[in-house]
Design an enzyme around this catalytic site. Sequence first.
Site, mmCIF file in Angstrom:
data_model
loop_
_atom_site.group_PDB
_atom_site.id
_atom_site.type_symbol
_atom_site.label_atom_id
_atom_site.label_comp_id
_atom_site.label_asym_id
_atom_site.label_seq_id
_atom_site.Cartn_x
_atom_site.Cartn_y
_atom_site.Cartn_z
ATOM 1 N N HIS A 48 14.247 64.541 121.636
ATOM 2 C CA HIS A 48 15.313 64.987 120.742
ATOM 3 C C HIS A 48 15.047 64.629 119.282
ATOM 4 C CE1 HIS A 48 17.839 66.393 123.980
ATOM 5 N NE2 HIS A 48 17.784 65.228 124.575
ATOM 6 N N ARG A 74 8.995 58.639 124.421
ATOM 7 C CA ARG A 74 9.656 59.609 125.285
ATOM 8 C C ARG A 74 9.110 60.988 124.940
ATOM 9 N NH1 ARG A 74 16.103 60.663 126.270
ATOM 10 N NH2 ARG A 74 16.125 61.192 124.049
ATOM 11 N N ASP A 88 -3.970 59.980 125.232
ATOM 12 C CA ASP A 88 -5.229 59.962 124.500
ATOM 13 C C ASP A 88 -5.067 59.373 123.101
ATOM 14 O OD1 ASP A 88 -6.646 61.018 126.601
ATOM 15 O OD2 ASP A 88 -6.855 63.027 125.749
ATOM 16 N N GLU A 152 18.881 61.635 135.036
ATOM 17 C CA GLU A 152 20.047 62.039 134.248
ATOM 18 C C GLU A 152 20.753 63.256 134.845
ATOM 19 O OE1 GLU A 152 18.548 62.615 130.264
ATOM 20 O OE2 GLU A 152 16.556 63.066 131.016
ATOM 21 N N ASP A 178 23.400 62.918 129.685
ATOM 22 C CA ASP A 178 23.179 64.119 130.484
ATOM 23 C C ASP A 178 23.776 63.980 131.878
ATOM 24 O OD1 ASP A 178 21.581 66.232 129.015
ATOM 25 O OD2 ASP A 178 20.378 64.464 128.582
#
Length: 256
Positions: A48, A74, A88, A152, A178
Site C-alpha cells: 500500500h 511487505r 536478490d 486477513e 481486511d
Amino acid sequence: MHIPHNLFKRRLHERVQQFGAWHTMGGGQQAELLAAAGYDWVLIDSEHGAMEVTDVLAVLQALSGFASCAPVVRIAENDTALIKRHLDQGAQTLMVPMVHSAQAARAAVAAMRYAPEGARGMNSITRASRFGAVSDYVAQAASELCLIVQIESRAGMDALEEIAAVSGVDAIFIGPADLAADMGYPGNLAAPEVEAAVLDGFARLKALDMPSGIITLDEAALRRYIAAGSRFTALGIDAAWLMAAARASLARFQDI
C-alpha cells in the site's frame, strides 16, 4: 565473507517481543528516523505504500546502518517474480499479503527457495550475496530467510492450522483491517466479532508455537493482543503519526 544474519528471525526463535513501525511514505531518511527511535523492526510497505521494488532498495540500504533494527519488506502480492527481485536486492524477511490457503503459503515458500526445493531463479551476483563475495550464498540463503504470511480473511482464519503447518512459513501476521472488511465490518476493527476472531487466531497460533504479529492503531487493543501472544507487534504507521502530530500542532494555534 559470511551471509548476513537475520536478526528478526533470530528474535522470533528467542520468543522475545519485537516492536515495529510501519513505513509507508518512502525514502531512506524516514525509515532511518524510525530505526533511530529504537524500533526493533521497520515494515517497508510496498503493498500500500508508494514504493516499487527499486524504491525498497534505498530503504534497505538506509536501514543497514542500524544493527538493532531489522527491515521487513511487505511485497505487493504473492508473486514469484516479485519475491525473487526483493530477495536478490537483499531483503531477508518478507511479508506476503492475502494468504488465504495452505496452497498459497506453499507457493510463497517455493518462491523463496532455490531448486530443487523451490522455484527461485538462480543468480549468485546480487546484493544479497554481496555481489558474489558470499561464496556459499546459494547453500546458506534459506537459513537466513524469513517468511511471514499475512492472514486477513475468513478463509485464511479457517485454514490457520494448515497454513501454519506449511514448512518454510516462519511466522503469521494477522491483518485486522481486511479481516474486518471480509467479516462484514469495513473500517470497524473494534467490532467485538472481529476482535474475538483475532484473539481466537492468536490462541490457536500460540498452541502451535507459531510466532504471530499484528498492527492496529488502537493502543488498548494492542495491549490485549500482546497479552494474547503477539510476538512482533507494529505500534503505528508513519503517515498516521505525522498526520496526528500535524493536526495537534495546528489545533493548538487555531484559537489565536
